[in-house]
Design a protein around this motif. Structure first.
Motif, short mmCIF file in Angstrom:
data_model
loop_
_atom_site.label_atom_id
_atom_site.label_comp_id
_atom_site.label_asym_id
_atom_site.label_seq_id
_atom_site.Cartn_x
_atom_site.Cartn_y
_atom_site.Cartn_z
N LEU A 98 -15.14 22.77 99.75
CA LEU A 98 -15.07 22.57 98.58
C LEU A 98 -13.66 21.46 97.60
N ARG A 99 -13.00 20.97 99.45
CA ARG A 99 -12.01 20.67 98.77
C ARG A 99 -12.22 19.14 98.93
N ALA B 227 -14.17 21.43 87.07
CA ALA B 227 -15.24 22.03 87.73
C ALA B 227 -15.03 20.45 88.78
N GLY B 228 -15.67 19.52 88.21
CA GLY B 228 -15.80 18.20 88.75
C GLY B 228 -15.07 17.41 89.45
N LEU B 229 -13.72 17.47 88.71
CA LEU B 229 -12.90 16.74 89.13
C LEU B 229 -12.18 17.46 89.98
N CYS B 230 -11.87 18.88 89.62
CA CYS B 230 -11.50 19.58 91.58
C CYS B 230 -12.03 18.95 92.58
N LEU B 231 -13.56 18.98 92.20
CA LEU B 231 -14.53 19.17 93.69
C LEU B 231 -14.38 18.02 94.06
N GLY B 232 -14.70 16.84 93.67
CA GLY B 232 -13.73 15.49 93.68
C GLY B 232 -12.83 14.72 94.55
N GLY B 233 -11.27 16.30 94.17
CA GLY B 233 -10.29 15.94 95.16
C GLY B 233 -9.34 15.73 93.98
N GLY B 234 -8.75 14.98 93.03
CA GLY B 234 -7.90 15.11 91.54
C GLY B 234 -6.99 14.43 91.40
#
Length: 381
Positions: A106-107, A57-64
């Motif tokens: 969200l992206r 969750a945290g990884l995705c919402l920040g970018g990844g």
């Protein structure tokens, strides 16, 4: 909200893979290792980060950022749907047809709009074994290796993602106690001969002191750096984008590398571009895709007595980089104390156009800024 709510979402870690559609749905409690294991069983992978214990969750919402960034883009580039609960209890879905503006936010907009309850990602074909490894350089060869990286990275195929790391290696690596430069890579293509040829173009320019390259499973490679990032420790991060590895930048990186004499502090140099760089800037809320390289400077330690020394080194390194860096900030590589200290400047990070869209989403889904202990998008009038 005068106090706070602590949510333990670890039990929400189910992963559902649809191999025909090449889509993966998962809950907010899933960690990367679980996602990788589930997708690898079907010959698939979702572009995620490099540490198996990181939360999706945290990884995705920040970018990844990760080992598939050049091949298949950021984690947010592969997010096709999500569901969340807003602070006032509203359940909201976001996809290309339903609330597409929220999906945009969200992206890359961080955890500003609600508590996430599910994510759906596009997945990509991955070979049964992945050609990956580290090319290790001792201090006398750092400058030559970085000059070679500059030349090699200018013509890399998308299948090759590269992250160069300077660190005092963990004892488990059996590489001694002095800092090394590890040029790590992953080749996301079943043609290992082509990948080997690509690696050899680099090693001909800069013969490594240690050559650690092999075909391995995707989950194994994805957990290979876990020893570098221990749990339950104190930590601090800074980052910035870099236009090019010119001679002055390389000289500064080598100078800072020679100052690293203790374990736990390191820096990563990500080679950007490829699929990630071809996504239009306006397509996601992710702040900036224009840098050729990205540097992440970080430290982990256990004793509070070391706080000042380690933070000062990381801050000083980041400050010195300002003379040669392009600037910019990646949320997931930003120090966690910045938001609490009101040091996060969302307008400067996102720019006026993206900030205005994110602020509008904040007003819609969290008008009272209940979700504020984050890289905060402040509510405006």
């Amino acid at each position: 909200m005068t106090g706070g709510i602590v949510l333990d979402l670890r039990a929400c870690n189910g992963v559902l893979v649809d191999p025909e559609l090449r889509q993966v749905s998962t809950g907010p409690g899933t960690v990367l290792g679980e996602l990788d294991t589930a997708t690898a069983a079907h010959g698939l992978a979702v572009p995620v980060g490099v540490i198996s214990g990181t939360g999706v969750a945290g990884l995705c919402l920040g970018g990844g950022f990760g080992w598939l960034t050049r091949a298949h883009g950021l984690t947010v580039d592969n997010l096709i749907a999500a569901q969340m609960i807003t602070p006032d209890g509203e359940t909201v879905r976001a996809d290309a047809r339903t609330n597409p503006e929220l999906l945009w936010g969200l992206r890359g907009g961080g955890g500003n709009f609600g508590v996430m309850t599910s994510f759906t990602f596009s997945a990509h074909a991955m070979p049964q074994s992945v050609l990956a490894g580290n090319l290790i350089y001792r201090a006398p060869h750092w400058s030559g290796a970085l000059h070679a990286l500059r030349e090699w990275s200018s013509e890399l195929p998308d299948a090759m993602t590269v992250i160069a790391t300077v660190l005092v290696p963990p004892l488990e690596w059996e590489l001694g106690t002095e800092a090394i430069l590890a040029v790590g890579f992953a080749w996301a293509d079943p043609d290992h001969a082509a990948g080997t040829a690509c690696v050899e173009r680099f090693t001909q320019l800069a013969p490594p002191d240690v050559h650690d390259v092999a075909a391995t499973s995707w989950p194994q490679w994805q957990s290979s750096m876990d020893d570098v990032f221990p749990k339950g420790v104190r930590a601090y991060w800074k980052n910035t984008g870099i236009d090019s590895l010119d001679d002055d930048t390389i000289a500064l990186l080598v100078e800072k590398a020679t100052e690293l004499t203790w374990p736990g502090t390191a820096f990563d140099l990500h080679v950007m571009g490829g699929a990630m760089g071809r996504v239009a800037q306006e397509a996601t809320a992710f702040p900036d895709r224009s840098s050729a390289f990205w540097i992440n400077i970080y430290g982990f330690w256990k004793d509070q007595v070391q706080d000042a020394h380690h933070r000062d080194f990381i801050r000083g390194f980041h400050r010195d980089m300002s003379a040669v860096a392009q600037g910019g900030e990646y949320l997931n590589f930003s120090s966690v104390d910045a938001p609490a200290a009101s040091g996060f400047d969302a307008l400067a990070v996102y720019g006026e156009e993206k900030y205005a869209r994110l602020a509008a989403l904040k007003r819609r889904y969290d008008p009272h800024n209940e979700l504020r202990l984050n890289h905060n998008i402040k509510v405006t009038g």
